[in-house]
Design a protein around this motif. Structure first.
Motif: not given
Length: 114
Positions: A61-83
């Motif tokens: 569960a901890k690994k999954y949560e960390e993976q989801e956090l990384r995905k969210a950060r990556q998506a946020r970073s990509e969105q900021q780069a696009q903006e």
């Protein structure tokens, strides 16, 4: 030719646990507990197994949560780069229009009698 006649011939007696033996330790239990389905376990063995499984699930569960956090950060970073890219494109287009507008005004000023 290679086929056994009965199930007992195929599996043999080595595949079956003697009645009353622990399904985890494969030994006669000193402190037996039984599940509603009739499986018999040594209390210590089943508690250790359940604890180990619980810890494994928590780690997963901890690994999954960390993976989801990384995905969210990556998506946020990509969105900021696009903006930022869109803002930069807008700024360039705006500057280009202003530059063209200035050239047009200068050309009008030069050609107008005055």
């Amino acid at each position: 030719a290679g086929f056994a006649g009965t199930r007992k011939d195929v599996l043999g007696t080595d595949c079956f646990l003697p009645f009353g033996y622990c399904a985890l330790s494969l030994k006669a239990p000193k402190d037996p507990v039984a599940t509603p389905d009739g499986y018999i376990y040594e209390r210590e063995c089943i508690l250790e197994s359940l604890l180990r499984q619980k810890l494994e699930k928590q780690a997963e569960a901890k690994k999954y949560e960390e993976q989801e956090l990384r995905k969210a950060r990556q998506a946020r970073s990509e969105q900021q780069a696009q903006e930022l890219k869109e803002l930069e494109d807008f700024r360039r287009a705006d500057q280009g229009l202003l530059a063209q507008d200035e050239r047009h005004k200068r050309a009008l000023d030069r050609s107008s009698p005055g």
